[in-house]
Design an enzyme around this catalytic site. Structure first.
Site, PDB file in Angstrom:
ATOM      1  N   HIS A  84     125.592  13.832  26.705  1.00 15.68           N
ATOM      2  CA  HIS A  84     125.342  15.266  26.761  1.00 15.68           C
ATOM      3  C   HIS A  84     126.445  15.916  25.932  1.00 15.68           C
ATOM      4  O   HIS A  84     127.622  15.820  26.294  1.00 15.68           O
ATOM      5  CB  HIS A  84     125.348  15.751  28.219  1.00 15.68           C
ATOM      6  N   GLU A  87     129.426  17.776  27.391  1.00 15.40           N
ATOM      7  CA  GLU A  87     130.259  17.133  28.416  1.00 15.40           C
ATOM      8  C   GLU A  87     131.260  16.270  27.657  1.00 15.40           C
ATOM      9  O   GLU A  87     130.956  15.166  27.224  1.00 15.40           O
ATOM     10  CB  GLU A  87     129.374  16.331  29.376  1.00 15.40           C
ATOM     11  N   HIS A 190     130.111  11.271  31.754  1.00 11.96           N
ATOM     12  CA  HIS A 190     129.570  12.636  31.808  1.00 11.96           C
ATOM     13  C   HIS A 190     130.585  13.593  32.415  1.00 11.96           C
ATOM     14  O   HIS A 190     131.705  13.194  32.765  1.00 11.96           O
ATOM     15  CB  HIS A 190     128.292  12.652  32.660  1.00 11.96           C
ATOM     16  N   GLU A 281     130.893  10.771  36.371  1.00 10.25           N
ATOM     17  CA  GLU A 281     131.069  12.221  36.205  1.00 10.25           C
ATOM     18  C   GLU A 281     132.554  12.489  36.367  1.00 10.25           C
ATOM     19  O   GLU A 281     133.123  12.253  37.427  1.00 10.25           O
ATOM     20  CB  GLU A 281     130.268  12.965  37.274  1.00 10.25           C
TER      21      GLU A 281
HETATM   22 ZN   LIG Z   1     125.659  14.575  31.744  1.00 15.13          ZN
END
Ligand SMILES: [Zn+2]
Ligand SMILES: *[C@@H]1O[C@H](CO)[C@@H](O)[C@H](O)[C@H]1NC(C)=O
Ligand SMILES: *[C@@H]1O[C@H](CO)[C@@H](O)[C@H](O)[C@H]1NC(C)=O
Ligand SMILES: *[C@@H]1O[C@H](CO)[C@@H](O)[C@H](O)[C@H]1NC(C)=O
Length: 449
Positions: A84, A87, A190, A281
């Site tokens: 992404h 990110e 991410h 994350e």
């Molecule tokens: Zn992501």
């Protein structure tokens, strides 16, 4: 005095090799940094696995004692950042990791043992077009998608969903990459939360669905891997680190339990790539200020290293026929773990199975041979930077008669074969999950992670 200081300055500058600041580097700067690393350190190898829509190379830096080619018994590991585009902490951390590994090789004990025993592949950015178009914002989605406006983490083939969407070039590049290397362990970095998420991300409402989670046959291993990251990280294992945290006990979660997601990369790696992958994350804010970057590196450095070391869990080896030749495409199954696509030996007759310490019964199957069954006592490999080495030796060499057995598994594991195996539950959670996700995407583009 001045000259002395000057010589100290230049001395340290020279010995430090390629330098890397804590800031956001654009795609051109990343490329020139990687080229410099590749030219400076003989234990690195730079290559491109494809191009983004706007023509930016997807550069992969390989680090290891033998960076250009696979060696028997040396597992392949990968980190993928910035899927992404907005990110961005993972992208920065992977550049810092490259800096740390290149400086540490033959200097630092852990780094040296790691790179002597593992081939490490780092894709700093899977979505460079998205990065270049990002707004520097904590929450909004500007830059998340690729140039076509597609979410790359919804664009992979999905074992649980019938949606058939055209593959984006960035996704195609990853799929091709998985066929050229036999990756064993991976993570995909991410931002927008602080948690280690593990497969499955999707479900077809079959037996994998247990208490709101979508559980793989290797769930014990996945939980161990996720906890390895969250507990080595300075704060991830403490829950509720971000404003909207769900119940992330131990700083980990099953992907599906968090929210269902069709077409994700981690499920694809696991089901079709035989590669265990986590989605990490790493920051509440997707695009934090540059002054915070050294803190993110301090919080993640140990975890990034410890996670790589886990590639040495379990058992590795070759399947060999009576003449000692490697056997391609032999099924290597572990009793009690029925993978959607059974794990198979690769072109070198090699297999890798990540397993926690314990006793396991292996079943090795190839056409024209009796099934070979062996029980192995598996120690904790990461401590010695090597999984247990074990070759399976097939007694009967002649494989001339084609197997008449109807139980013989298919030679290729296609989506429709998996669905037949799973049974068709309809309407599937997968497609309902997709619909509600698209709705959410339209209404609250800020909450996507
Ligand atoms: Zn992501
Ligand atoms: C990496 O370095 C090698 C040796 O210096 C060189 O031959 C090769 O072209 C470089 N690769 C890239 C992509 O720059
Ligand atoms: C790593 O490999 C290098 C190059 O072969 C060797 O010189 C070194 O002793 C090895 N170090 C360790 C800790 O394995
Ligand atoms: C594995 O089997 C051995 C005997 O073969 C036994 O001593 C050992 O306790 C077993 N380990 C586990 C974890 O069950």
């Amino acid at each position: 005095m001045f000259l002395f200081a000057l010589s100290l300055f230049f001395g340290s500058w020279l010995s430090s090799g390629v330098s890397l600041e804590f800031r956001y580097h654009n795609s051109a700067e990343v490329e020139s940094y990687l080229r410099e690393v590749n030219n400076t350190y003989e234990f690195t190898h730079l290559h491109s696995i494809g191009k983004s829509i706007e023509g930016r190379d997807l550069w992969v830096l390989i680090l290891g004692k033998n960076p250009t080619t696979h060696q028997i018994g040396i597992p392949e590991f990968k980190y993928v950042g910035n899927m992404h585009g907005n990110e961005v902490v993972g992208r920065v951390l992977l550049l810092q990791l490259i800096d740390y590994l290149t400086r540490g090789y033959l200097e630092d004990q852990l780094v040296t043992r790691l790179l002597n025993s593992t081939r490490v592949h780092i894709l700093v950015s899977m979505n460079p077009d998205g990065f270049e178009s990002s707004s520097r914002d904590c929450m909004y989605s500007q830059g998340r998608f690729n140039k076509n406006g597609i979410d790359l983490n919804r664009n992979f083939p999905d074992a649980f969903s019938k949606e058939s969407v055209p593959r984006e070039v960035e996704v195609r590049a990853i799929m091709d990459w998985l066929t050229t290397e036999s990756f064993v362990l991976s993570a995909n970095l991410h931002g927008g939360a602080l948690v280690a998420s593990y497969p499955y991300d999707n479900s077809n409402k079959g037996s994998e669905l247990q208490g709101g989670s979508s559980i793989t046959p290797d769930n014990d291993v996945f939980i161990h891997l996720a906890k390895t990251y969250s507990y080595t990280h300075t704060t991830m294992h403490k829950e509720n680190q971000c404003y909207d945290s769900k119940d992330f006990t131990d700083g980990i979660t099953n992907g599906f339990k968090w929210y269902p997601l069709p077409g994700g990369m981690q499920d694809y790696n696991y089901v079709w790539g035989q590669c265990l992958e986590l989605t990490l994350e790493l920051s509440c804010c997707k695009f934090p200020s540059e002054s915070e970057l050294p803190g993110f590196w301090d919080a993640n450095r140990g975890a990034l290293l410890a996670y790589m070391q886990q590639v040495h869990l379990g058992v590795k080896g070759q399947v060999l026929d009576a003449d000692g030749n490697p056997v391609l495409n032999a099924l290597v199954e572990v009793e009690g773990r029925r993978n959607l696509c059974p794990f198979r030996t690769d072109i070198n007759g090699e297999y890798y199975r990540l397993l926690l310490p314990g006793n396991y019964t292996f079943k090795v199957t190839i056409p024209g041979h009796e099934v070979l069954t062996e029980t192995l006592a598996v120690p904790y490999g990461p401590g010695s930077f090597s999984a247990l080495s074990h070759n399976f030796l097939l007694q009967r060499a002649e494989a001339t008669t084609p197997s008449p057995s109807t139980t013989q598994p298919p030679q290729s594991c296609t989506a429709s074969l998996i669905r037949a195996y799973l049974g068709d539950h309809s309407p599937s959670l997968a497609s309902r999950g997709l619909t509600s996700l698209l709705l959410l995407q339209a209404l609250f583009s800020t909450i996507l992670l």
